[in-house]
Design a protein around this motif. Sequence first.
Motif, PDB file in Angstrom:
ATOM      1  N   TYR A 320      73.185  65.128  90.410  1.00 22.99           N
ATOM      2  CA  TYR A 320      72.293  63.981  90.273  1.00 22.99           C
ATOM      3  C   TYR A 320      72.234  63.535  88.815  1.00 22.99           C
ATOM      4  O   TYR A 320      72.411  62.359  88.501  1.00 22.99           O
ATOM      5  CB  TYR A 320      70.897  64.342  90.790  1.00 22.99           C
ATOM      6  CG  TYR A 320      69.874  63.274  90.483  1.00 22.99           C
ATOM      7  CD1 TYR A 320      69.833  62.098  91.229  1.00 22.99           C
ATOM      8  CD2 TYR A 320      68.976  63.428  89.441  1.00 22.99           C
ATOM      9  CE1 TYR A 320      68.912  61.105  90.932  1.00 22.99           C
ATOM     10  CE2 TYR A 320      68.055  62.443  89.135  1.00 22.99           C
ATOM     11  CZ  TYR A 320      68.023  61.272  89.886  1.00 22.99           C
ATOM     12  OH  TYR A 320      67.124  60.289  89.588  1.00 22.99           O
ATOM     13  N   GLN A 323      75.644  61.862  87.561  1.00 20.34           N
ATOM     14  CA  GLN A 323      75.871  60.447  87.891  1.00 20.34           C
ATOM     15  C   GLN A 323      74.828  59.554  87.228  1.00 20.34           C
ATOM     16  O   GLN A 323      75.116  58.424  86.835  1.00 20.34           O
ATOM     17  CB  GLN A 323      75.932  60.228  89.410  1.00 20.34           C
ATOM     18  CG  GLN A 323      74.705  60.663  90.203  1.00 20.34           C
ATOM     19  CD  GLN A 323      73.713  59.544  90.462  1.00 20.34           C
ATOM     20  OE1 GLN A 323      74.091  58.401  90.674  1.00 20.34           O
ATOM     21  NE2 GLN A 323      72.421  59.872  90.434  1.00 20.34           N
ATOM     22  N   LYS A 324      73.620  60.086  87.031  1.00 26.20           N
ATOM     23  CA  LYS A 324      72.600  59.306  86.334  1.00 26.20           C
ATOM     24  C   LYS A 324      73.062  59.010  84.906  1.00 26.20           C
ATOM     25  O   LYS A 324      72.910  57.889  84.418  1.00 26.20           O
ATOM     26  CB  LYS A 324      71.269  60.076  86.334  1.00 26.20           C
ATOM     27  CG  LYS A 324      70.148  59.390  85.548  1.00 26.20           C
ATOM     28  CD  LYS A 324      68.796  60.094  85.703  1.00 26.20           C
ATOM     29  CE  LYS A 324      67.761  59.450  84.786  1.00 26.20           C
ATOM     30  NZ  LYS A 324      66.422  60.053  84.903  1.00 26.20           N
ATOM     31  N   ARG A 327      76.110  56.487  84.949  1.00 22.14           N
ATOM     32  CA  ARG A 327      75.638  55.148  85.345  1.00 22.14           C
ATOM     33  C   ARG A 327      74.733  54.552  84.274  1.00 22.14           C
ATOM     34  O   ARG A 327      74.782  53.347  84.000  1.00 22.14           O
ATOM     35  CB  ARG A 327      74.904  55.201  86.684  1.00 22.14           C
ATOM     36  CG  ARG A 327      75.801  55.588  87.828  1.00 22.14           C
ATOM     37  CD  ARG A 327      75.298  55.125  89.199  1.00 22.14           C
ATOM     38  NE  ARG A 327      76.452  54.930  90.061  1.00 22.14           N
ATOM     39  CZ  ARG A 327      76.876  55.822  90.959  1.00 22.14           C
ATOM     40  NH1 ARG A 327      76.202  56.927  91.164  1.00 22.14           N
ATOM     41  NH2 ARG A 327      77.958  55.581  91.650  1.00 22.14           N
ATOM     42  N   SER A 328      73.912  55.403  83.646  1.00 24.13           N
ATOM     43  CA  SER A 328      73.017  54.895  82.603  1.00 24.13           C
ATOM     44  C   SER A 328      73.818  54.347  81.428  1.00 24.13           C
ATOM     45  O   SER A 328      73.332  53.519  80.673  1.00 24.13           O
ATOM     46  CB  SER A 328      72.083  55.999  82.104  1.00 24.13           C
ATOM     47  OG  SER A 328      71.245  56.426  83.154  1.00 24.13           O
ATOM     48  N   GLY A 330      76.462  52.615  81.824  1.00 24.12           N
ATOM     49  CA  GLY A 330      77.080  51.349  82.217  1.00 24.12           C
ATOM     50  C   GLY A 330      78.322  51.464  83.085  1.00 24.12           C
ATOM     51  O   GLY A 330      78.981  50.466  83.373  1.00 24.12           O
ATOM     52  N   ASN A 332      80.173  52.849  86.751  1.00 25.43           N
ATOM     53  CA  ASN A 332      80.050  53.454  88.080  1.00 25.43           C
ATOM     54  C   ASN A 332      81.287  54.286  88.431  1.00 25.43           C
ATOM     55  O   ASN A 332      81.458  54.687  89.580  1.00 25.43           O
ATOM     56  CB  ASN A 332      79.839  52.371  89.144  1.00 25.43           C
ATOM     57  CG  ASN A 332      78.410  51.868  89.146  1.00 25.43           C
ATOM     58  OD1 ASN A 332      77.472  52.644  88.969  1.00 25.43           O
ATOM     59  ND2 ASN A 332      78.235  50.559  89.306  1.00 25.43           N
TER      60      ASN A 332
ATOM     61  N   PHE B 162      74.316  55.201  94.902  1.00 23.14           N
ATOM     62  CA  PHE B 162      73.358  56.114  94.273  1.00 23.14           C
ATOM     63  C   PHE B 162      73.074  57.231  95.282  1.00 23.14           C
ATOM     64  O   PHE B 162      73.776  57.367  96.282  1.00 23.14           O
ATOM     65  CB  PHE B 162      72.048  55.372  93.971  1.00 23.14           C
ATOM     66  CG  PHE B 162      72.198  54.205  93.024  1.00 23.14           C
ATOM     67  CD1 PHE B 162      72.525  54.425  91.689  1.00 23.14           C
ATOM     68  CD2 PHE B 162      71.972  52.909  93.454  1.00 23.14           C
ATOM     69  CE1 PHE B 162      72.644  53.357  90.808  1.00 23.14           C
ATOM     70  CE2 PHE B 162      72.089  51.836  92.582  1.00 23.14           C
ATOM     71  CZ  PHE B 162      72.428  52.056  91.255  1.00 23.14           C
ATOM     72  N   PHE B 177      66.409  51.923  91.076  1.00 22.60           N
ATOM     73  CA  PHE B 177      66.932  52.903  90.122  1.00 22.60           C
ATOM     74  C   PHE B 177      66.775  52.423  88.674  1.00 22.60           C
ATOM     75  O   PHE B 177      66.510  53.224  87.788  1.00 22.60           O
ATOM     76  CB  PHE B 177      68.398  53.251  90.454  1.00 22.60           C
ATOM     77  CG  PHE B 177      68.517  54.220  91.594  1.00 22.60           C
ATOM     78  CD1 PHE B 177      68.505  55.594  91.360  1.00 22.60           C
ATOM     79  CD2 PHE B 177      68.586  53.775  92.917  1.00 22.60           C
ATOM     80  CE1 PHE B 177      68.588  56.501  92.413  1.00 22.60           C
ATOM     81  CE2 PHE B 177      68.671  54.671  93.969  1.00 22.60           C
ATOM     82  CZ  PHE B 177      68.663  56.032  93.728  1.00 22.60           C
ATOM     83  N   TRP B 181      64.883  54.769  86.149  1.00 24.08           N
ATOM     84  CA  TRP B 181      65.648  55.353  85.046  1.00 24.08           C
ATOM     85  C   TRP B 181      65.431  54.622  83.723  1.00 24.08           C
ATOM     86  O   TRP B 181      65.865  55.094  82.672  1.00 24.08           O
ATOM     87  CB  TRP B 181      67.155  55.336  85.367  1.00 24.08           C
ATOM     88  CG  TRP B 181      67.544  56.220  86.523  1.00 24.08           C
ATOM     89  CD1 TRP B 181      66.760  57.115  87.181  1.00 24.08           C
ATOM     90  CD2 TRP B 181      68.834  56.297  87.134  1.00 24.08           C
ATOM     91  NE1 TRP B 181      67.460  57.736  88.176  1.00 24.08           N
ATOM     92  CE2 TRP B 181      68.750  57.261  88.168  1.00 24.08           C
ATOM     93  CE3 TRP B 181      70.054  55.660  86.926  1.00 24.08           C
ATOM     94  CZ2 TRP B 181      69.832  57.588  88.991  1.00 24.08           C
ATOM     95  CZ3 TRP B 181      71.132  55.989  87.731  1.00 24.08           C
ATOM     96  CH2 TRP B 181      71.018  56.946  88.762  1.00 24.08           C
ATOM     97  N   VAL B 183      66.857  51.854  82.666  1.00 23.79           N
ATOM     98  CA  VAL B 183      68.093  51.305  82.073  1.00 23.79           C
ATOM     99  C   VAL B 183      68.580  50.149  82.939  1.00 23.79           C
ATOM    100  O   VAL B 183      68.135  49.977  84.075  1.00 23.79           O
ATOM    101  CB  VAL B 183      69.236  52.354  82.017  1.00 23.79           C
ATOM    102  CG1 VAL B 183      68.961  53.427  80.989  1.00 23.79           C
ATOM    103  CG2 VAL B 183      69.480  52.957  83.400  1.00 23.79           C
ATOM    104  N   LEU B 185      71.606  48.632  85.133  1.00 23.56           N
ATOM    105  CA  LEU B 185      72.716  49.282  85.838  1.00 23.56           C
ATOM    106  C   LEU B 185      73.793  48.297  86.269  1.00 23.56           C
ATOM    107  O   LEU B 185      73.507  47.130  86.549  1.00 23.56           O
ATOM    108  CB  LEU B 185      72.174  50.049  87.053  1.00 23.56           C
ATOM    109  CG  LEU B 185      71.315  51.269  86.691  1.00 23.56           C
ATOM    110  CD1 LEU B 185      70.571  51.797  87.914  1.00 23.56           C
ATOM    111  CD2 LEU B 185      72.169  52.372  86.071  1.00 23.56           C
ATOM    112  N   LEU B 318      63.437  59.116  94.982  1.00 28.04           N
ATOM    113  CA  LEU B 318      64.361  57.978  95.011  1.00 28.04           C
ATOM    114  C   LEU B 318      65.256  57.954  96.243  1.00 28.04           C
ATOM    115  O   LEU B 318      66.024  57.033  96.439  1.00 28.04           O
ATOM    116  CB  LEU B 318      65.242  58.008  93.752  1.00 28.04           C
ATOM    117  CG  LEU B 318      64.523  57.731  92.431  1.00 28.04           C
ATOM    118  CD1 LEU B 318      65.391  58.111  91.241  1.00 28.04           C
ATOM    119  CD2 LEU B 318      64.123  56.258  92.346  1.00 28.04           C
TER     120      LEU B 318
END
Lengths: 340, 494
Positions: A320, A323-324, A327-328, A330, A332, B162, B177, B181, B183, B185, B318
């Motif tokens: 978790y 990937q956070k 992704r944070s 920018g 995927n 996600f 998200f 978070w 941010v 995305l 989430l």
Amino acid sequence: MVSLTINGKKVEVEPETTILQAANKLGYFIPTFCSAPGLSLVGTCGMCVVQVDKTGTLLASCNTPVAEGMVVYTDSEQIHAARREVLNNLRAGHPLDCLTCEKSGACLLQDYCYLYGVFQMDYSGYKRKYELDDANPFFIRDMNKCVKCGLCVRTCHEINGAAAVSLVNPGANVEPPVFNESSCVFCGMCVDICPVGALTPKQRLGKGRTWELKRIKTICPYCGVGCGLELQVKDNKVVNVEGDVTSPVNRGQTCVKGHFGFDFLESPARLTSPLIRKNGELVEATWDEALSLIAARLKQAKGEELAGLASARATNEDNYLFQKLIRSLGSNHVDHCARL
Amino acid sequence: MAKKKGASLIVADPRKIELAEEADVFMQLRPGTNTALLNGMINVIIEEGLADEQFIRERTEGYEEMASVVKKYTPDYVEGITGVAAADIRKAARLYARAENAGIYYTMGITQHTDGTNAVSAIANLAMVTGNLGKPSSGVNPLRGQNNVQGACDMGALPGVFTGYQGVDNEAARAKFEEAWGVKLNPVPGLTTTEMFDSILEGKIKVLYVMGENPLLSDANINHVEEALEKLDFLVVQDIFLTETAAKADVVLPAAAFAEKSGTFTNTERRVQMVRQAIDPPGAAKADWVIITDLANKLGLGWQYAGPADIFQEIAQLTPSYAGISYERLEQEGGLQWPCPSADHAGTPYLHKDTFSRGKGLFKPIEYQPPAEEPDQEYPLVLTTGRNRYHYHTGSMTRQSKPLSTYRPEELAQVNKTDAERLGIKDGDLIRVSSRRGQVEVKAAVTEAVPPGVMFMTFHFHESPVNVLTNNKLDPISKTPELKVCAVKLEKIA
Ligand code: SF4
Ligand code: SF4
């Protein structure tokens, strides 16, 4: 429902219940070598005898079903004498290895001899009858310690299906089981179920007495079945693993990897320090150096120039956060090896 | 064992595996012919009136289209493609269709093909045609090879979603998200593992962060992966060992192994279970979640997690399917199977009870499609790959285990007896296996477990890296490479 009386107490149970189960329900202890949950009952070891009705007949309680109006006694001088006789016969052929036996402290032969006062053993004429078998890298078989309960045989036939162990001369003159190395898949379930020290994992030799081990339940690191395992730990080392009998997934069952494949934990090849490549070589670095360098390079990569491969072996929490993080920043481009 | 309690067993495998000996029907099909075999079974079920018409009427759609495609897959026609006797196909179809409850269990033998997605659909067709879904001990059950594949997917370690399969391109999900978070995305789904390596070679991806994977041994066509790793500007690998991939890294981070950290794994039946720390990690190694948090904070993301329980709580908040799961419940109740939407929900042991996730089950007409690479004069044998019982994946853990590596120290490539005789290969001989992509040297085990024309190797041993040989042609939908079929030739070396 069937009602019966055990040691003067009335109890109601389902018709198929055995006397042993009914007694356990009332909290009475009955010793047994040859019965275990999930395996067929043979009623051969003679330890679980109880007296039924006024006649006082001794019956094996593990495979005798209850009957309406039955009157049962689980403890009497006669019963104890019968149990002592079983123990006397077993210990006559049993080596006095308790000082070093890995099973010591969790051995049913020890426990029952203690409980029924079987002592003053005479070892003057004792000779080991069977040769130690340590041909495979997983466990040792010392049939001098075997109590001929047959649990290993039934586990291998009824649970594993490999049918690699069988008793010799089943019946009154039963001999310890023989083991067919070519059909064995080394799941180690026979080792876990053996009530005495006849089957011993090699990895735990000399690594700690049973009472010194801390037991921690967790999940196997290998395949997706998710078997429950009990890790046995001493001095910050996993010294043995057994299947977790309370797990709904495997009910104590294991395969060879889950059971014996844990010593990679203490491999000298484990990584113990961050490494940074300098002049083409990976050299040790501090966490701060390593993370600062990575942070700097991750900041330079713009969005989708960054990709991450997560892990089908790491925990949910690890994945978790992984990937956070990607992704944070920018991107995927996160995947793991599910497809492979 | 289920078999002993009266269950019937059908085994379909190109290799005569041990389970085959217990089977009522064993179908030793040619590698890469799964869809033909499945269609053949459905054909028999329909022709012999064994279909569950009520289930088809009430719970499914698309039956007619599927049935018309399956018509030509008669047992005799399928025998020609698969090599399985028509009588066995009939017997298996009847056994499966007449059973009260029948489950189908499969792994990579179905998915690692260029038509893997089709084969999964064909399995679903077979289950739906007989109504073997949505009740206990039935259904379609993919068995997962690695202990937390399910969890990694659930946690969003996938390019397009996600946690809980909420799409990154779904506006509402993304907004949720972004808010949680703090941010902004990216709304565009990312690339899969296999596509990533292409993108690296194109110079688009420049930095790769690998946590606990060893793609240099597990991916199809290793040479391609190796080239990609070398092209990267910066490679970070976080692992418990210096794997083949880690040895190429610019920075290597030492991670804690399973016994050295706490958290949860989700098994193949969607059961979330507690992983408990038993010992300390060696030296300076740390749990993955600690490393990632520290790194995020170096990047100024301001994460605050006191422990795995905090992280899990965020996941549950989430993720609707995990919403009712908590560490307290896992400790008290043992594992919980998702969907578990609320704290008073007992979890879901089996899916699709009354409806499918899309409402009605959709039959998909599936045509057999041969593997991307078939044997020819130059490369006359089929190589299929997999595992053996004593090792696991790329061997990074099991080969560091003394008893396991003592018992099975090296690869033994299975070669059929008649092929071996023809090529003068004896048990234990060193052989060279070559494909269009590369070659490896390995010891041969002469056997009848594989049929003539087929050989088998595992991917556990870096000394004989089988993925130098395998074909990286992908299934167009799942992007899974065809690891189960490629054409090779054999020579004896010594
Ligand atoms: S290790 Fe497993 S397969 Fe081998 S004898 Fe024991 S129970 Fe049977
Ligand atoms: S080896 Fe152990 S389990 Fe097997 S019969 Fe002997 S005492 Fe019982």
